[in-house]
Design an enzyme around this catalytic site. Sequence first.
Site, PDB file in Angstrom:
ATOM      1  N   LYS A  95       0.857  -1.196   0.000  1.00  0.00           N
ATOM      2  CA  LYS A  95       0.000   0.000   0.000  1.00  0.00           C
ATOM      3  C   LYS A  95       0.881   1.230   0.000  1.00  0.00           C
ATOM      4  O   LYS A  95       2.002   1.204   0.524  1.00  0.00           O
ATOM      5  CB  LYS A  95      -0.880   0.013   1.257  1.00  0.00           C
ATOM      6  CG  LYS A  95      -2.105   0.904   1.133  1.00  0.00           C
ATOM      7  CD  LYS A  95      -3.232   0.201   0.394  1.00  0.00           C
ATOM      8  CE  LYS A  95      -4.454   1.046   0.260  1.00  0.00           C
ATOM      9  NZ  LYS A  95      -5.601   0.247  -0.206  1.00  0.00           N
ATOM     10  N   GLY A 104     -25.692   3.972   0.724  1.00  0.00           N
ATOM     11  CA  GLY A 104     -24.606   4.385  -0.163  1.00  0.00           C
ATOM     12  C   GLY A 104     -24.907   3.939  -1.570  1.00  0.00           C
ATOM     13  O   GLY A 104     -25.235   2.766  -1.805  1.00  0.00           O
ATOM     14  N   ASN A 131     -20.141   4.088  -6.666  1.00  0.00           N
ATOM     15  CA  ASN A 131     -19.677   3.044  -7.578  1.00  0.00           C
ATOM     16  C   ASN A 131     -20.030   1.642  -7.078  1.00  0.00           C
ATOM     17  O   ASN A 131     -20.628   0.846  -7.806  1.00  0.00           O
ATOM     18  CB  ASN A 131     -18.161   3.198  -7.773  1.00  0.00           C
ATOM     19  CG  ASN A 131     -17.586   2.092  -8.616  1.00  0.00           C
ATOM     20  OD1 ASN A 131     -17.120   1.089  -8.105  1.00  0.00           O
ATOM     21  ND2 ASN A 131     -17.666   2.236  -9.928  1.00  0.00           N
TER      22      ASN A 131
HETATM   23  P1  NAD Z   1     -18.377   6.508  -3.904  1.00  0.00           P
HETATM   24  O1  NAD Z   1     -17.766   7.770  -3.467  1.00  0.00           O
HETATM   25  O2  NAD Z   1     -18.560   6.250  -5.366  1.00  0.00           O
HETATM   26  O3  NAD Z   1     -19.828   6.338  -3.227  1.00  0.00           O
HETATM   27  C1  NAD Z   1     -20.077   6.516  -1.870  1.00  0.00           C
HETATM   28  C2  NAD Z   1     -21.576   6.680  -1.683  1.00  0.00           C
HETATM   29  O4  NAD Z   1     -21.882   6.745  -0.286  1.00  0.00           O
HETATM   30  C3  NAD Z   1     -22.151   7.946  -2.292  1.00  0.00           C
HETATM   31  O5  NAD Z   1     -23.368   7.635  -2.924  1.00  0.00           O
HETATM   32  C4  NAD Z   1     -22.385   8.852  -1.080  1.00  0.00           C
HETATM   33  O6  NAD Z   1     -23.414   9.792  -1.307  1.00  0.00           O
HETATM   34  C5  NAD Z   1     -22.786   7.822  -0.066  1.00  0.00           C
HETATM   35  N1  NAD Z   1     -22.731   8.250   1.328  1.00  0.00           N
HETATM   36  C6  NAD Z   1     -21.788   8.967   1.983  1.00  0.00           C
HETATM   37  N2  NAD Z   1     -22.133   9.131   3.265  1.00  0.00           N
HETATM   38  C7  NAD Z   1     -23.307   8.491   3.439  1.00  0.00           C
HETATM   39  C8  NAD Z   1     -24.179   8.285   4.539  1.00  0.00           C
HETATM   40  N3  NAD Z   1     -23.893   8.770   5.748  1.00  0.00           N
HETATM   41  N4  NAD Z   1     -25.308   7.573   4.353  1.00  0.00           N
HETATM   42  C9  NAD Z   1     -25.618   7.066   3.138  1.00  0.00           C
HETATM   43  N5  NAD Z   1     -24.831   7.220   2.068  1.00  0.00           N
HETATM   44  C10 NAD Z   1     -23.708   7.931   2.208  1.00  0.00           C
HETATM   45  O7  NAD Z   1     -17.516   5.365  -3.238  1.00  0.00           O
HETATM   46  P2  NAD Z   1     -17.416   3.823  -3.638  1.00  0.00           P
HETATM   47  O8  NAD Z   1     -16.278   3.635  -4.567  1.00  0.00           O
HETATM   48  O9  NAD Z   1     -18.758   3.295  -4.011  1.00  0.00           O
HETATM   49  O10 NAD Z   1     -16.968   3.210  -2.247  1.00  0.00           O
HETATM   50  C11 NAD Z   1     -17.889   2.970  -1.192  1.00  0.00           C
HETATM   51  C12 NAD Z   1     -17.229   2.063  -0.171  1.00  0.00           C
HETATM   52  O11 NAD Z   1     -16.799   0.869  -0.810  1.00  0.00           O
HETATM   53  C13 NAD Z   1     -15.990   2.640   0.511  1.00  0.00           C
HETATM   54  O12 NAD Z   1     -15.936   2.154   1.824  1.00  0.00           O
HETATM   55  C14 NAD Z   1     -14.857   2.033  -0.294  1.00  0.00           C
HETATM   56  O13 NAD Z   1     -13.648   1.949   0.468  1.00  0.00           O
HETATM   57  C15 NAD Z   1     -15.421   0.660  -0.570  1.00  0.00           C
HETATM   58  N6  NAD Z   1     -14.769  -0.008  -1.700  1.00  0.00           N
HETATM   59  C16 NAD Z   1     -14.931   0.459  -2.973  1.00  0.00           C
HETATM   60  C17 NAD Z   1     -14.273  -0.181  -4.007  1.00  0.00           C
HETATM   61  C18 NAD Z   1     -14.443   0.284  -5.421  1.00  0.00           C
HETATM   62  O14 NAD Z   1     -13.837  -0.335  -6.304  1.00  0.00           O
HETATM   63  N7  NAD Z   1     -15.269   1.291  -5.689  1.00  0.00           N
HETATM   64  C19 NAD Z   1     -13.457  -1.284  -3.750  1.00  0.00           C
HETATM   65  C20 NAD Z   1     -13.328  -1.748  -2.442  1.00  0.00           C
HETATM   66  C21 NAD Z   1     -13.992  -1.087  -1.420  1.00  0.00           C
END
Ligand code: NAD
Length: 419
Positions: free
Chosen positions: A107, A219, A222
């Site tokens: 990392k 949430g 993505n």
């Molecule tokens: P993102 O920024 O695309 O989406 C996050 C979403 O959460 C948004 O819709 C935002 O409005 C919402 N949100 C924020 N605070 C909130 C709350 N209090 N209540 C409800 N919704 C809320 O992020 P992402 O890429 O979808 O990632 C989300 C989670 O998944 C993170 O924890 C990230 O570490 C994890 N993750 C993502 C990936 C990836 O490839 N995208 C991979 C592994 C882990």
Amino acid sequence: MTTPVYDPYEEAKKQLRKAVDLLGYGDEVYEVLAVPDRVLEVKLPVRMDDGTVKVFIGWRSQHNCALGPYKGGVRYHPNVHKNEVIALSMWMTWKNALAGIPYGGGKGGIRVDPRKLSFAELERLSRTFFHAIADIVGIDRDIPAPDVYTNPQTMAWFMDEYSRKVSNQILGIVTGKPKILGGLNVRMISTGHGTAITAREAAKKLWGTVEGKTVALQGFGNAGQYAAKSLYEWGAKIVAVSDSKGGIYSSKGFNAEELIKWKVEKGTVVGFPEAEKTFKSDDPLYLDVDILIPAALENAITKENVDKVKAKIIAEAANGPTTPEADVELAKRGVVVIPDILANAGGVIMSHIEWVNNRMGGWIKEEEALARLEEKMTNNFEEVWKFWEEIGRDHPMRDAAYGVAVKRVVEAMKLRGWI
Ligand code: NAD
């Protein structure tokens, strides 16, 4: 540097201790795995647009390479610190081992607020960082990827800087690249789709099918969007969805594709015409649904609110949405909490496919990539489930996932003669 109050490295070591004890290994195994192989700290002087030079600090932690080259993202964040990067690199060792891909854990991080830098300043910072760590990375040594506040553009700069330095075009030095530079379009859907696969497999174990089962998501970025889309396509009913601006509910279930279109256009799910009612962002957590997908932030389910959670399956798309105390409580109640390390591994599995594809000169079709993802996610789920039944389902499923991961790493270390 001030010592942080919450130390993720201490937490990571505690988790390791638990897994080592569960598997019946001795202190030797713990000691070998508790310390990263190498942590490089680099000074990053960057010329700002106004002509001044600002010095940033960055790290690359390489935790363990028993299963293959180190692999893990690079985050840009104003609060990132060395111990956080070390903890995350250890966590990547387990995640990659559990994913069943031939990688160790690494990392990186730069302490910077990227929102305060111009595009040109970000490019100079990214190039300076990759130049500084170039001696310890390599297509068969350490393969970085995007993480918090880094993206395909950052990866394009990293790849270009490295390729210039070694006078060779090494597309596979990083993953998560733009499509035209060797990335895969399906990378975008792979985390959410992977989470949906694990939820579907858990539903099959409990009820024989996911069809007709109710789903709530906290949430809708993505990860959440593509988890919803796949579950919707398999006949599940998406009854509740929320984002940071609020949540919506429909007893009939939402059309996930329409909802994604709405969210992309309007920036929020709120106001979606099919909604029967609107509620708060956290409300999906407390609905009486079959499947809950926390896909927003860490610490969504804690010992304070765990009593209100009614779902039977929780698939962790987000990282760390359930605290350890809540996890234990849910296991006691018979709730299946599919841990993040298993449920959100779709992205890293697709990264491996991207890396293989780069080495093959761009040979793999996107549908083949998806078929591989499906195969890996279902196999990994099955293996964790089997070990969970062995240790007893009154333990959190997370313990079983860590157990499978640590066992794979230890087996590789033994065969290599390290322990
Ligand atoms: P993102 O920024 O695309 O989406 C996050 C979403 O959460 C948004 O819709 C935002 O409005 C919402 N949100 C924020 N605070 C909130 C709350 N209090 N209540 C409800 N919704 C809320 O992020 P992402 O890429 O979808 O990632 C989300 C989670 O998944 C993170 O924890 C990230 O570490 C994890 N993750 C993502 C990936 C990836 O490839 N995208 C991979 C592994 C882990």
